[in-house]
Design a protein around this motif. Structure first.
Motif, mmCIF file in Angstrom:
data_model
loop_
_atom_site.group_PDB
_atom_site.id
_atom_site.type_symbol
_atom_site.label_atom_id
_atom_site.label_comp_id
_atom_site.label_asym_id
_atom_site.label_seq_id
_atom_site.Cartn_x
_atom_site.Cartn_y
_atom_site.Cartn_z
ATOM 1 N N TYR A 20 41.711 30.686 37.959
ATOM 2 C CA TYR A 20 42.331 31.667 38.854
ATOM 3 C C TYR A 20 41.343 32.145 39.908
ATOM 4 C CZ TYR A 20 45.116 35.765 40.207
ATOM 5 O OH TYR A 20 45.834 36.703 40.892
ATOM 6 N N HIS A 23 40.598 29.094 42.370
ATOM 7 C CA HIS A 23 41.699 28.550 43.166
ATOM 8 C C HIS A 23 42.470 29.598 43.968
ATOM 9 C CE1 HIS A 23 40.889 25.191 40.455
ATOM 10 N NE2 HIS A 23 41.381 24.444 41.429
ATOM 11 N N TYR A 24 42.383 30.852 43.558
ATOM 12 C CA TYR A 24 43.097 31.926 44.247
ATOM 13 C C TYR A 24 42.170 33.125 44.475
ATOM 14 C CZ TYR A 24 47.060 29.083 42.895
ATOM 15 O OH TYR A 24 47.925 28.038 42.721
ATOM 16 N N ASP A 27 43.625 36.351 45.992
ATOM 17 C CA ASP A 27 44.487 37.105 45.079
ATOM 18 C C ASP A 27 43.675 37.765 43.966
ATOM 19 O OD1 ASP A 27 46.848 36.423 46.407
ATOM 20 O OD2 ASP A 27 47.121 34.611 45.206
ATOM 21 N N GLU A 98 48.385 27.021 36.323
ATOM 22 C CA GLU A 98 49.213 27.561 37.399
ATOM 23 C C GLU A 98 50.196 28.613 36.864
ATOM 24 O OE1 GLU A 98 49.060 27.153 40.732
ATOM 25 O OE2 GLU A 98 47.243 25.961 40.447
ATOM 26 N N CYS A 101 48.190 31.730 36.455
ATOM 27 C CA CYS A 101 47.945 32.395 37.741
ATOM 28 C C CYS A 101 49.188 33.146 38.213
ATOM 29 C CB CYS A 101 47.507 31.380 38.801
ATOM 30 S SG CYS A 101 45.908 30.616 38.447
ATOM 31 N N LEU A 105 49.404 37.220 38.614
ATOM 32 C CA LEU A 105 49.785 37.814 39.896
ATOM 33 C C LEU A 105 51.020 38.705 39.741
ATOM 34 C CD1 LEU A 105 48.847 37.854 42.818
ATOM 35 C CD2 LEU A 105 50.316 35.884 43.247
#
Length: 113
Positions: A20, A23-24, A27, A98, A101, A105
């Motif tokens: 997480y 890749h993000y 966020d 994914e 994540c 979120l």
């Protein structure tokens, strides 16, 4: 104590949290910097919830996680025409990460609002 946070789901939790963050980052940054909840412990609990919902803990040792219909569903999100699930070259290679994540979120969005 962060060490005790990871006992429940071990390396899988740590792997998902790192995924997480890598890749993000846009966020993840506000969660790490601005929230007043323990993001590590929350990540562990999200992994535990996903493992439970996907019934991955019920797979016998040496079994195939693809035997879980929900896991197969996650894998096919990226490639709906695939009949092979998450086999090599099929579906999303990081379907579980994914899902983690997206769940993190969503949880953070609910917390903020």
């Amino acid at each position: 104590d962060p060490c005790t946070d990871f006992r429940a789901m071990g390396m899988l939790s740590l792997h998902c949290i790192i995924y997480y963050l890598e890749h993000y980052p846009s966020d993840a940054r506000p969660i790490v910097a601005d929230r007043d909840y323990p993001y590590g412990a929350v990540g562990v609990n999200i992994v535990a919830a996903l493992v439970s919902m996907l019934k991955l803990s019920n797979i016998p040792e040496g079994g195939n996680p693809e035997d879980s219909p929900l896991f197969e569903f996650l894998c096919r999100l990226e490639s709906p025409s695939s009949n092979e699930g998450c086999g090599e070259g099929e579906g999303h290679p990081h379907a579980f990460e994914e899902a983690f994540c997206a769940a993190y979120l969503l949880l953070d969005s609910c917390y903020v609002n």
